[in-house]
Scaffold this active site. Structure first.
Site, PDB file in Angstrom:
ATOM      1  N   LYS A 244       0.854  -1.183   0.000  1.00 30.65           N
ATOM      2  CA  LYS A 244       0.000   0.000   0.000  1.00 30.65           C
ATOM      3  C   LYS A 244       0.889   1.232   0.000  1.00 30.65           C
ATOM      4  O   LYS A 244       1.656   1.460   0.936  1.00 30.65           O
ATOM      5  CB  LYS A 244      -0.912  -0.025   1.235  1.00 30.65           C
TER       6      LYS A 244
ATOM      7  N   ASP B 189     -15.825   0.424  11.407  1.00 28.15           N
ATOM      8  CA  ASP B 189     -16.207   0.646  10.010  1.00 28.15           C
ATOM      9  C   ASP B 189     -16.359  -0.685   9.270  1.00 28.15           C
ATOM     10  O   ASP B 189     -15.864  -0.848   8.150  1.00 28.15           O
ATOM     11  CB  ASP B 189     -15.171   1.530   9.307  1.00 28.15           C
TER      12      ASP B 189
ATOM     13  N   LYS C  84     -18.038  -3.059   6.970  1.00 25.32           N
ATOM     14  CA  LYS C  84     -18.923  -2.944   5.815  1.00 25.32           C
ATOM     15  C   LYS C  84     -18.337  -3.822   4.711  1.00 25.32           C
ATOM     16  O   LYS C  84     -17.167  -4.224   4.783  1.00 25.32           O
ATOM     17  CB  LYS C  84     -19.035  -1.487   5.352  1.00 25.32           C
TER      18      LYS C  84
ATOM     19  N   ASN D 242     -14.831  -3.262   3.314  1.00 30.42           N
ATOM     20  CA  ASN D 242     -13.689  -3.524   4.186  1.00 30.42           C
ATOM     21  C   ASN D 242     -13.535  -5.001   4.546  1.00 30.42           C
ATOM     22  O   ASN D 242     -12.844  -5.348   5.511  1.00 30.42           O
ATOM     23  CB  ASN D 242     -13.792  -2.685   5.465  1.00 30.42           C
TER      24      ASN D 242
END
Length: 217
Positions: free
Chosen positions: A2, A96, A98, A101
């Protein structure tokens, strides 16, 4: 790997989020999360060397298949809960959860990623309100103190989405979604259960996607 531009991080005011994710990931190593192995930087960029997963995120598969049967959903939820139990044992709330993710391995296992807004739990956390509308528990949206139960609220919303091909709480704005969540608790009735799904699965979704900590005022 990343790669994150330092200039872009500063422009987007994401410095705290990036540092937070780096610090959180340094504490974690588990088969049900996307693990960080190395972190380094040069003049222009920050780099995180992460597990590589080739299966895409769950949102991609929901868009492709729209919904799933109970067996597949149960497997996804089992992987997710296993990862959350590990994270919560470290006193960390993801905040978070969802489909975007949740990343899928080539063999179908699901892993949790994106810890940018995760937090080490503390009792006075009412101001920690970041997250994704539609998956945020009401106590977070209403700026109340909350616990790891908010992650399980999101699990229930995701399971509902896998069952019906749509989210239970919708709206055109954050306020509309918030009002929908506060006015309507998930309640799948027996006659609404899709063919091939069990009463037990519907009961699980009904129980986990309720306002666990919220006190109406």
């Amino acid at each position: 790997m990343k790669e994150m531009s330092k200039a872009r991080i500063i422009t987007k005011r994401s410095v705290k989020s990036v540092i937070n994710e780096r610090q959180i990931l340094a504490q974690l190593q588990n088969p049900f999360i996307v693990n960080m192995h190395y972190a380094f930087q040069d003049r222009e960029n920050l780099y995180l060397v992460m597990d590589y997963l080739a299966g895409g995120d769950l949102r991609y598969h929901i868009c492709r298949y729209r919904k799933f049967n109970e067996e597949v959903t149960r497997f996804f939820v089992a992987c997710l809960v296993a990862g959350l139990e590990y994270i919560h044992d470290k006193n960390i709330i993801h905040r978070d959860i969802k489909p975007e993710n949740l990343v899928i391995e080539s063999d179908g296992y699901v892993r949790i990623t994106d810890f940018g807004i995760a937090r080490v739990w503390r009792e006075d956390n009412a101001q920690d309100t970041s997250g994704t509308p539609g998956y945020m528990a009401p106590e977070v949206m209403c700026r109340q103190n909350h616990t790891c139960s908010v992650d399980y609220f999101a699990v229930g919303v995701m399971a509902y989405e896998c069952m019906f091909g749509r989210r239970p709480y919708v709206g055109k704005s954050r306020k509309e979604i918030r009002d929908h969540i506060l006015s309507k608790q998930i309640q799948i009735k027996r006659q609404d259960i899709p063919r091939g799904w069990s009463v037990e699965a519907a009961d699980f979704i009904n129980k986990v996607s309720v306002q666990l900590n919220y006190e109406f005022r």
